[in-house]
Enzyme design. Structure first.
Site, PDB file in Angstrom:
ATOM      1  CG  HIS A 125     -10.349   7.004  -1.642  1.00  0.00           C
ATOM      2  ND1 HIS A 125     -11.232   7.080  -0.475  1.00  0.00           N
ATOM      3  CD2 HIS A 125      -8.918   6.927  -1.381  1.00  0.00           C
ATOM      4  CE1 HIS A 125     -10.506   7.714   0.350  1.00  0.00           C
ATOM      5  NE2 HIS A 125      -8.888   7.754  -0.236  1.00  0.00           N
ATOM      6  CE1 TYR A 160      -5.738  10.786  -3.135  1.00  0.00           C
ATOM      7  CE2 TYR A 160      -5.614   8.019  -2.015  1.00  0.00           C
ATOM      8  CZ  TYR A 160      -5.529  10.158  -2.212  1.00  0.00           C
ATOM      9  OH  TYR A 160      -4.277  10.328  -0.710  1.00  0.00           O
ATOM     10  CG  HIS A 168      -7.898   3.631   1.741  1.00  0.00           C
ATOM     11  ND1 HIS A 168      -8.011   4.640   1.446  1.00  0.00           N
ATOM     12  CD2 HIS A 168      -6.636   2.933   1.800  1.00  0.00           C
ATOM     13  CE1 HIS A 168      -6.937   5.043   0.725  1.00  0.00           C
ATOM     14  NE2 HIS A 168      -5.923   3.954   1.462  1.00  0.00           N
ATOM     15  CD  GLU A 171      -6.748   4.991   7.612  1.00  0.00           C
ATOM     16  OE1 GLU A 171      -5.308   5.993   7.807  1.00  0.00           O
ATOM     17  OE2 GLU A 171      -7.316   5.699   6.498  1.00  0.00           O
ATOM     18  NE  ARG A 218     -13.624   9.187   3.714  1.00  0.00           N
ATOM     19  CZ  ARG A 218     -12.407   7.947   3.880  1.00  0.00           C
ATOM     20  NH1 ARG A 218     -12.725   7.002   3.986  1.00  0.00           N
ATOM     21  NH2 ARG A 218     -11.125   8.538   3.429  1.00  0.00           N
ATOM     22  CG  ASP A 245      -0.833   4.729   4.400  1.00  0.00           C
ATOM     23  OD1 ASP A 245      -1.438   5.460   3.270  1.00  0.00           O
ATOM     24  OD2 ASP A 245      -1.465   4.872   4.900  1.00  0.00           O
ATOM     25  CD  GLN A 249      -1.114  10.012   1.076  1.00  0.00           C
ATOM     26  OE1 GLN A 249      -0.512   9.803   2.250  1.00  0.00           O
ATOM     27  NE2 GLN A 249      -1.866  10.295   0.868  1.00  0.00           N
ATOM     28  CG  HIS A 261      -5.944   1.270   7.011  1.00  0.00           C
ATOM     29  ND1 HIS A 261      -4.060   1.669   7.293  1.00  0.00           N
ATOM     30  CD2 HIS A 261      -6.323   2.584   5.442  1.00  0.00           C
ATOM     31  CE1 HIS A 261      -4.187   2.701   6.800  1.00  0.00           C
ATOM     32  NE2 HIS A 261      -5.178   3.054   5.630  1.00  0.00           N
ATOM     33  CG  HIS A 298      -1.762   1.212   1.057  1.00  0.00           C
ATOM     34  ND1 HIS A 298      -2.961   1.158  -0.114  1.00  0.00           N
ATOM     35  CD2 HIS A 298      -2.374   1.896   1.750  1.00  0.00           C
ATOM     36  CE1 HIS A 298      -3.581   2.189   0.467  1.00  0.00           C
ATOM     37  NE2 HIS A 298      -2.972   2.564   1.091  1.00  0.00           N
TER      38      HIS A 298
END
Length: 451
Positions: free
Chosen positions: A208, A124, A235, A238, A211, A322, A64, A271, A59
């Protein structure tokens, strides 16, 4: 590439150290044969230390890496995952394809140094800064593929279905404008990447979160993917707030809701921090796996996954870096176990007396076993048919010096400082685990992003 033969004085095969191991790599970079107790032929490359299989980093959000270390100050009464996320969007809304390539090239070099030789990129960040498509709608994905090829690491690209801002909401927030996709876009990206036939690069798909993709979105993606042998990552559960919002919107908890979509062994639950025993049992029955990211989950204050529950149920497991505040599997396994020790006030939580008494060995073997499916590969590890990826340990390294063979993995995970290997190989070829040119490009990109 022509055939190559390696000889190791010690190698970790099927959960134990084996001596005098002869390993032959075929022209495709896969293990053609592995023999224990073998003589050393003249043509063999003599490895100077014990050999370990590598792990898949299951992952990653490469962009990031440019945010790691920049969210460790608090200037308000509270700070949690959701406030971190809003700050993280600052880099998500600015980075260009060229910058993403530089960030990813530095990251992937660091992941090699951390003992990973395949990374699953949960991707994404798709569109221009204003949210409109690039002329090549997959320009950002191609930047990641180019970075991986430059570094020589394996890459599983997972274009992400990201359609909504939350449960019961339609569409995305303005700060999420670069992420928007539907099922058709994601499947088209997966097909294009796989059709390109890039060495060491393959694609699957990702959702993703529950939600960000509602039932109609997920069903549409499932219909397009059909029975295609590609990994499917998501995901899930989490954060506690995510659990509460899911229950409020659907009447079910996230893992319970996800299990109802008809999972199979292609699915990887990233997660899965907040679970119940009956949810673990449902995932075990489906054959799906979990990807735990202890470094990031600790950094974000997510909570502790039920490691004993997932292990006892036999659910395939891997780890991921991550958000890249950690970038090596040794530290991930260490904190995977240490989190449990702190939470349960016990030691050697992951060990299995009478079967696998070594805590590090049980965690490592579980992740080796889960790596192939997480990355969409047929085999993984030191076994015939798997790609010839391996690490050569340095027995003089901190934490390993003077240890008996049986304690090497425990010393590596629980007593070492930094990586304790001399060499990293991918497809039978040695890889550089540092590169001054890539590092300078990364520094230039960081200055451009952050001044």
């Amino acid at each position: 590439m022509s055939d190559r033969t390696f000889h190791a004085p010690l190698a970790w095969i099927d959960g134990q150290w084996q001596r005098e191991v002869l390993m032959r790599v075929d022209a495709q970079g896969q293990w053609a044969s592995i023999k224990v107790g073998a003589d050393v032929p003249a043509e063999a490359v003599r490895l100077e230390g014990p050999v370990l299989p590598t792990l898949v980093d299951a992952h990653s959000h490469a962009f990031q890496r440019a945010f790691a270390g920049l969210a460790e100050q608090r200037d308000s009464d509270s700070d949690d995952f959701w406030s971190w996320r809003d700050r993280m969007y600052g880099v998500a809304l600015r980075v260009t394809p060229a910058q993403l390539k530089d960030i990813a090239a530095q990251l992937y070099t660091e992941l090699l140094a951390g003992g990973y030789t395949q990374v699953c990129e949960f991707h994404y960040l798709h569109h221009r800064e204003d949210g409109t498509p690039y002329e090549d709608e997959h320009a950002m994905a191609m930047a990641l593929a180019e970075a991986a090829q430059e570094v020589g690491i394996g890459l599983t690209l997972l274009p992400v279905l990201y359609a909504h801002a939350g449960f019961g909401q339609t569409g995305l927030r303005e700060t999420q404008r670069r992420f928007g996709t539907d099922a058709a876009w994601v499947w088209r990206a997966c097909q294009r990447i796989n059709a390109a036939g890039l060495p060491l690069v393959r694609a699957g798909v990702a959702v993703h979160s529950l939600r960000a993709a509602h039932e109609a979105d997920i069903r549409a993606l499932q219909a397009l993917v059909g029975d295609a042998p590609v990994p499917i990552h998501v995901h899930v559960a989490e954060q506690q707030q995510e659990v509460r919002d899911c229950v409020a919107a659907t009447g079910r908890r996230p893992i319970e809701l996800l299990a109802g979509y008809g999972l199979d062994p292609r699915w990887q639950l990233v997660h899965a921090t907040h679970s119940r025993p009956e949810e673990i049992a449902a995932i075990a029955a489906s054959g799906a796996g979990v990807v735990i990211c202890p470094g990031t989950e600790g950094n974000l204050g997510d909570g502790l996954a039920d490691l004993p529950g997932w292990l006892a149920a036999g659910v395939p497991m891997t780890v991921g870096s991550d958000s890249h505040v950690t970038r090596g599997w040794v530290e991930e396994l260490r904190w995977l176990e240490y989190g449990q020790r702190l939470g349960l006030q016990r030691r050697n939580v992951a060990a299995r007396p009478g079967v696998q008494a070594s805590t590090a060995a049980r965690l490592f073997d579980a992740c080796v076993a889960g790596s192939a499916r997480a990355a969409g590969l047929g085999e993984w590890g030191l076994r015939v048919g798997a790609r010839a990826d391996f690490l050569v340990l340095d027995r003089g390294a901190s934490g390993l010096a003077g240890l008996p063979d049986a304690a090497l993995l425990d010393g590596l995970v629980f007593a070492s400082q930094g990586a304790a290997w001399q060499q990293v190989y991918v497809a039978g070829q040695r890889r550089a685990i540092d590169d001054a040119g890539r590092r300078e490009r990364f520094i230039g990109t960081m200055k451009a992003l952050w001044g």
